[in-house]
Design an enzyme around this catalytic site. Structure first.
Site, short mmCIF file in Angstrom:
data_model
loop_
_atom_site.label_atom_id
_atom_site.label_comp_id
_atom_site.label_asym_id
_atom_site.label_seq_id
_atom_site.Cartn_x
_atom_site.Cartn_y
_atom_site.Cartn_z
N HIS A 293 57.54 13.13 100.62
CA HIS A 293 57.98 11.77 100.34
C HIS A 293 57.70 11.30 98.91
O HIS A 293 58.50 10.56 98.34
CB HIS A 293 57.32 10.77 101.31
CG HIS A 293 57.73 10.99 102.73
ND1 HIS A 293 57.40 10.11 103.74
CD2 HIS A 293 58.42 11.99 103.34
CE1 HIS A 293 57.89 10.55 104.90
NE2 HIS A 293 58.49 11.70 104.68
N HIS B 287 63.85 9.09 99.34
CA HIS B 287 62.55 9.15 98.66
C HIS B 287 62.72 9.22 97.15
O HIS B 287 61.87 8.74 96.40
CB HIS B 287 61.74 10.34 99.17
CG HIS B 287 61.52 10.30 100.65
ND1 HIS B 287 60.81 9.29 101.26
CD2 HIS B 287 61.94 11.12 101.63
CE1 HIS B 287 60.80 9.49 102.56
NE2 HIS B 287 61.49 10.59 102.82
N ASP C 141 34.76 17.93 88.49
CA ASP C 141 33.53 17.55 87.78
C ASP C 141 32.40 18.28 88.50
O ASP C 141 32.66 19.15 89.36
CB ASP C 141 33.37 16.03 87.69
CG ASP C 141 33.00 15.37 89.02
OD1 ASP C 141 33.00 16.09 90.06
OD2 ASP C 141 32.75 14.16 89.04
N CYS D 139 36.56 16.07 92.65
CA CYS D 139 35.26 15.51 92.27
C CYS D 139 34.51 15.24 93.57
O CYS D 139 34.87 15.78 94.61
CB CYS D 139 35.41 14.29 91.37
SG CYS D 139 36.29 12.87 92.06
N THR E 126 34.26 12.50 95.42
CA THR E 126 35.11 11.78 96.37
C THR E 126 36.60 12.05 96.18
O THR E 126 37.40 11.74 97.05
CB THR E 126 34.92 10.26 96.17
OG1 THR E 126 35.29 9.94 94.81
CG2 THR E 126 33.48 9.83 96.43
#
Ligand code: RB5
Length: 146
Positions: A98, A133, A8, A65, A67
């Site tokens: 994993h 996993h 963004d 973005c 964060t």
């Protein structure tokens, strides 16, 4: 290896840094923008990348973005996506090994370009370890059916 990437407005600068890195690594990519720095809504940019990953049009996705949080939450709403929000190299390696994460999310306002480059390189080159996993991932993906 083919990658889809978007951001963004809060991730525009880091997206450009990472597309430069992909070019340096000779990795083909689709860049969904945005082209301008005007304010946009991150789900609108997360979904095209997530859809390409699920459709097998690309192998992996990268979302950026401010964060990384909005992008990662949005991507993880799309069935088949395992998006990991990562801001350190250890987690970049672990989430590939994993969780077999197929999208990487990062926040431009959280880390600098040098660390982001290392994270992306590590995440792209690390193989899924399989074994125990695999069973855990299958259980995770079953949750989408409820
Ligand atoms: C945009 O201001 C910001 O909210 C966005 O880039 C992101 O950090 C949201 O999770």
């Amino acid at each position: 290896m083919k990658v889809a990437i978007s951001s963004d407005h809060g991730g525009n600068n880091l997206r450009k840094e990472i597309t430069n890195l992909l070019t340096e690594l000779d990795i083909e990519y689709i860049d969904y923008g945005p082209d301008a720095d005007t304010s946009v809504d991150y789900p609108d940019y997360a979904v095209p990348v997530a859809n390409d990953v699920v459709a097998g049009k690309v192998d992996r996705g990268i979302l950026i973005c401010g964060t990384g949080i909005g992008m990662s939450i949005s991507a993880n709403k799309v069935k088949g996506i395992r998006c990991a929000l990562v801001h350190d190299v250890f987690s970049a390696k672990a989430t590939r090994g994993h969780n077999d994460s197929n999208i990487l999310a990062m926040g431009e306002r959280v880390i600098g370009p040098g660390l982001a480059r290392e994270i992306v390189s590590t995440w792209l080159e690390t193989e899924f370890e399989g074994g125990r996993h695999e069973r855990r991932i299958n259980k995770m993906m079953e949750l989408e059916k409820n």
